[in-house]
Design a protein around this motif. Structure first.
Motif, short mmCIF file in Angstrom:
data_model
loop_
_atom_site.label_atom_id
_atom_site.label_comp_id
_atom_site.label_asym_id
_atom_site.label_seq_id
_atom_site.Cartn_x
_atom_site.Cartn_y
_atom_site.Cartn_z
N GLU A 1 2.85 1.79 -6.94
CA GLU A 1 3.66 1.49 -5.75
C GLU A 1 5.15 1.55 -6.07
OE1 GLU A 1 0.14 -1.54 -4.23
OE2 GLU A 1 2.11 -2.34 -4.74
N TYR B 1 0.29 5.79 -0.27
CA TYR B 1 -0.68 6.87 -0.10
C TYR B 1 -0.32 8.11 -0.90
CZ TYR B 1 -1.80 3.86 3.85
OH TYR B 1 -2.13 2.78 4.62
N GLU C 1 -5.14 3.82 -4.76
CA GLU C 1 -3.81 4.42 -4.66
C GLU C 1 -3.64 5.53 -5.68
OE1 GLU C 1 -1.05 0.74 -3.09
OE2 GLU C 1 -1.64 0.71 -5.20
N GLN D 1 -0.56 0.48 -9.81
CA GLN D 1 -1.44 1.41 -9.10
C GLN D 1 -2.76 0.72 -8.80
OE1 GLN D 1 -1.97 5.17 -11.05
NE2 GLN D 1 -3.53 5.89 -9.61
N GLN E 1 0.80 -1.22 0.00
CA GLN E 1 0.00 0.00 0.00
C GLN E 1 0.84 1.28 0.00
OE1 GLN E 1 -3.61 0.11 0.17
NE2 GLN E 1 -3.22 2.24 -0.38
#
Length: 257
Positions: free
Chosen positions: A153, A111, A149, A145, A109
């Motif tokens: 990543e 952000y 998101e 992605q 994950q």
């Protein structure tokens, strides 16, 4: 004497089940209570119910006796299976890479372009420590992605590693994948394009390492283990979820083969 022994074992089992229920509640402290924790709570609760009511139902005879004995037998088999999978998880972490081995960081994950969840933060920090000590090693960061998101990543990982001082020319992005299998499949394409060889150090948490290294082997790699830290409060959730994922993976592996 025999009755006292049975009673003592039953009490011990109840204590262990109670402790297990507390253990799987720990992710609530990090707002991470999800499927893995629910699964663990259900397993512990079922064990507690069996310990409390097995004797009473067994004495009734008939279908109730048969049913409770069948449930107890499957429960014991399930515990043995969980123990086997746990041994596989642990054993996969005991395979450190030789110096200079290239690195693959598995995605998790994010952000923002430089903001990650705790799992990926720990993976990137582990990769950084290794890359800093092995300046000849290259790195493939992985992860596309997700729907929740703002960016791939892999991009966040690359940005953070560069901000920590790792030369961007050493970092290659695999930003199209959406699961671990694709992480490693697409990473192999990059490794072949860059002539990086087949030996790689996989960076992920210990509970995830066995499945990750097995998938790496399926993709054509010879994998080693670089174990990232796991938040102890979130470990019960990850552990319960990994037991389910490994069981699903093993069944699929058996059927496909």
């Amino acid at each position: 004497m025999k009755q006292r022994m049975v009673f003592a074992l039953r009490v011990l089992g109840c204590v262990l089940c109670g402790a297990g229920m507390v253990f799987f509640l720990l992710p609530l402290l990090r707002h991470g209570f999800a499927l893995g924790s629910v699964f663990g709570e259900c397993v512990c609760l079922l064990g507690l119910l069996l310990l409390l009511f097995f004797g009473r139902l067994s004495k009734k005879g008939g279908w109730k006796q048969a049913a409770v004995r069948l449930v107890a037998a499957f429960y014991c088999l399930g515990l043995a299976w969980a123990g086997y999978l746990t041994c596989l998880m642990f054993s996969a972490t005991l395979n450190p890479p030789p110096e200079g081995t290239n690195v693959i960081v598995l995605g998790a994950q994010v952000y923002g372009p430089e903001s990650m969840g705790i799992s990926l933060t720990n993976r990137v920090e582990r990769a950084y420590a290794y890359l800093e000590g092995n300046p000849e090693a290259l790195c493939i960061v992985t992860g596309g992605q997700g729907g929740d998101e703002p960016c791939p990543e892999a991009l966040t990982q690359k940005n953070v590693l560069e901000s920590m001082g790792i030369d961007g020319s050493r970092i290659f992005m695999e930003d199209q994948s959406h699961n671990t299998r694709e992480n490693l499949k697409f990473a192999m394409e990059i490794a072949q394009e860059q002539e990086m060889g087949e030996e790689v150090a996989i960076v992920t948490q210990g509970f995830h390492m066995y499945r990750a290294t097995q998938l790496a082997k399926s993709a054509g790699f010879t994998p080693y283990s670089l174990v990232a830290e796991t938040d102890p409060m979130l470990f019960p959730e990850y552990y319960g979820r990994e037991l389910l994922s490994l069981t699903k993976w093993q069944v699929e592996h058996l059927l496909l083969d």
